[in-house]
Design a protein around this motif. Structure first.
Motif, PDB file in Angstrom:
ATOM      1  N   LEU A   1      32.215   7.419  23.130  1.00  0.00           N
ATOM      2  CA  LEU A   1      31.685   6.187  23.723  1.00  0.00           C
ATOM      3  C   LEU A   1      30.210   6.340  24.057  1.00  0.00           C
ATOM      4  O   LEU A   1      29.403   5.447  23.801  1.00  0.00           O
ATOM      5  N   TRP A   2      29.878   7.488  24.646  1.00  0.00           N
ATOM      6  CA  TRP A   2      28.496   7.721  25.077  1.00  0.00           C
ATOM      7  C   TRP A   2      27.553   7.782  23.877  1.00  0.00           C
ATOM      8  O   TRP A   2      26.462   7.198  23.904  1.00  0.00           O
ATOM      9  N   VAL A   3      27.979   8.489  22.826  1.00  0.00           N
ATOM     10  CA  VAL A   3      27.163   8.590  21.605  1.00  0.00           C
ATOM     11  C   VAL A   3      26.946   7.203  21.017  1.00  0.00           C
ATOM     12  O   VAL A   3      25.828   6.840  20.635  1.00  0.00           O
ATOM     13  N   ARG A   4      28.029   6.409  20.980  1.00  0.00           N
ATOM     14  CA  ARG A   4      27.921   5.046  20.440  1.00  0.00           C
ATOM     15  C   ARG A   4      26.998   4.190  21.307  1.00  0.00           C
ATOM     16  O   ARG A   4      26.218   3.391  20.788  1.00  0.00           O
ATOM     17  N   LEU A   5      27.087   4.361  22.622  1.00  0.00           N
ATOM     18  CA  LEU A   5      26.185   3.630  23.525  1.00  0.00           C
ATOM     19  C   LEU A   5      24.737   3.989  23.221  1.00  0.00           C
ATOM     20  O   LEU A   5      23.880   3.106  23.097  1.00  0.00           O
ATOM     21  N   CYS A   6      24.456   5.292  23.101  1.00  0.00           N
ATOM     22  CA  CYS A   6      23.092   5.753  22.834  1.00  0.00           C
ATOM     23  C   CYS A   6      22.562   5.214  21.502  1.00  0.00           C
ATOM     24  O   CYS A   6      21.347   5.086  21.315  1.00  0.00           O
ATOM     25  N   GLU A   7      23.480   4.896  20.595  1.00  0.00           N
ATOM     26  CA  GLU A   7      23.084   4.319  19.301  1.00  0.00           C
ATOM     27  C   GLU A   7      22.960   2.797  19.372  1.00  0.00           C
ATOM     28  O   GLU A   7      22.674   2.146  18.371  1.00  0.00           O
ATOM     29  N   GLY A   8      23.238   2.226  20.555  1.00  0.00           N
ATOM     30  CA  GLY A   8      23.065   0.790  20.739  1.00  0.00           C
ATOM     31  C   GLY A   8      24.313  -0.046  20.534  1.00  0.00           C
ATOM     32  O   GLY A   8      24.228  -1.274  20.439  1.00  0.00           O
ATOM     33  N   ASP A   9      25.475   0.586  20.465  1.00  0.00           N
ATOM     34  CA  ASP A   9      26.741  -0.134  20.275  1.00  0.00           C
ATOM     35  C   ASP A   9      27.109  -0.897  21.552  1.00  0.00           C
ATOM     36  O   ASP A   9      27.442  -0.301  22.581  1.00  0.00           O
ATOM     37  N   ARG A  10      27.050  -2.218  21.487  1.00  0.00           N
ATOM     38  CA  ARG A  10      27.329  -3.048  22.666  1.00  0.00           C
ATOM     39  C   ARG A  10      28.807  -2.999  23.074  1.00  0.00           C
ATOM     40  O   ARG A  10      29.134  -3.150  24.244  1.00  0.00           O
ATOM     41  N   ASP A  11      29.693  -2.806  22.114  1.00  0.00           N
ATOM     42  CA  ASP A  11      31.118  -2.691  22.444  1.00  0.00           C
ATOM     43  C   ASP A  11      31.380  -1.426  23.263  1.00  0.00           C
ATOM     44  O   ASP A  11      32.161  -1.434  24.215  1.00  0.00           O
ATOM     45  N   ALA A  12      30.722  -0.328  22.882  1.00  0.00           N
ATOM     46  CA  ALA A  12      30.864   0.924  23.629  1.00  0.00           C
ATOM     47  C   ALA A  12      30.311   0.758  25.037  1.00  0.00           C
ATOM     48  O   ALA A  12      30.925   1.193  26.018  1.00  0.00           O
ATOM     49  N   PHE A  13      29.159   0.104  25.135  1.00  0.00           N
ATOM     50  CA  PHE A  13      28.574  -0.167  26.453  1.00  0.00           C
ATOM     51  C   PHE A  13      29.519  -1.027  27.292  1.00  0.00           C
ATOM     52  O   PHE A  13      29.744  -0.749  28.471  1.00  0.00           O
ATOM     53  N   GLY A  14      30.091  -2.053  26.671  1.00  0.00           N
ATOM     54  CA  GLY A  14      31.032  -2.936  27.373  1.00  0.00           C
ATOM     55  C   GLY A  14      32.258  -2.185  27.874  1.00  0.00           C
ATOM     56  O   GLY A  14      32.749  -2.447  28.983  1.00  0.00           O
TER      57      GLY A  14
END
Length: 198
Positions: A15-28
């Motif tokens: 999740l964190w890696v995806r967030l750092c890549e800008g994934d809004r679903d991961a951030f959500g």
């Protein structure tokens, strides 16, 4: 991306890696999981719920905006608690709602209450027993109350508690909790027989 991909126990790093890549679903998903926990923790320091909500909205917004420069934390829950705590203290200082420095002598700032579960479990005891225990909890120092909350309400390890509370060594977290429990036992002992009679 479907949230079903975020259900495994080892998905925090993903999740964190995806967030750092800008994934809004991961951030959500991070927001959905951790906003309630951070709110429950931060509201212990102030009765101003709107200030805590504003702070957390700002906290998560900054998290997303600064995502590219973030390192992957070893423990996401601890990392978020540490960061939110720090940000809350800055908010409270700015709004002049933080009375001086947070030290051992402060009693009233950190609000620790009986959980609804413990009230149900001890329903057979009188309201007097619950009031007594609440008084004893209120008599603990700020640091003791915070450590008790993190250990028994959020089930964190002593290592995580030491990190969140910025303690130099893990043993200090253990000592805080042991002393708090010892004080509660000592304070409750004289009243035990009176409660048993009822």
């Amino acid at each position: 991306m479907s949230t079903s991909l975020y259900n495994s126990q080892q998905d925090e790093k993903f999740l964190w890696v995806r967030l750092c890549e800008g994934d809004r679903d991961a951030f959500g998903e991070i927001y959905r999981r951790y906003f309630p926990l951070l709110f429950r923790y931060c509201i212990r320091f102030t009765t101003d719920r709107s200030l805590v909500k504003d702070m957390l909205q700002d906290f998560f917004s900054q998290l997303f905006l600064q995502r590219a420069g973030l390192a992957t934390p070893v423990n996401l829950k601890s990392y978020l608690l540490v960061s939110a705590r720090r940000k809350l203290f800055r908010y409270l200082e700015k709004s002049s709602r933080l009375p001086g420095s947070l030290d051992e002598g402060m009693i009233s700032l950190f609000d620790l209450e009986l959980s609804p579960e413990s009230i149900l479990i001890h329903r057979q005891h009188t309201e007097q027993a619950n009031r007594l225990l609440q008084q004893k909890l209120n008599a603990l120092t700020l640091r003791q109350k915070e450590a008790i909350y993190l250990r028994f309400y959020e089930n964190l390890t002593y290592e995580e508690i030491a990190e969140i509370m910025v303690l130099k060594e893990v043993k200090y977290a253990r000592t805080l909790i042991y002393r708090a429990i010892a004080e509660l036992k000592e304070l409750l002992a004289p009243n035990e027989s009176a409660l048993m009679v009822r």
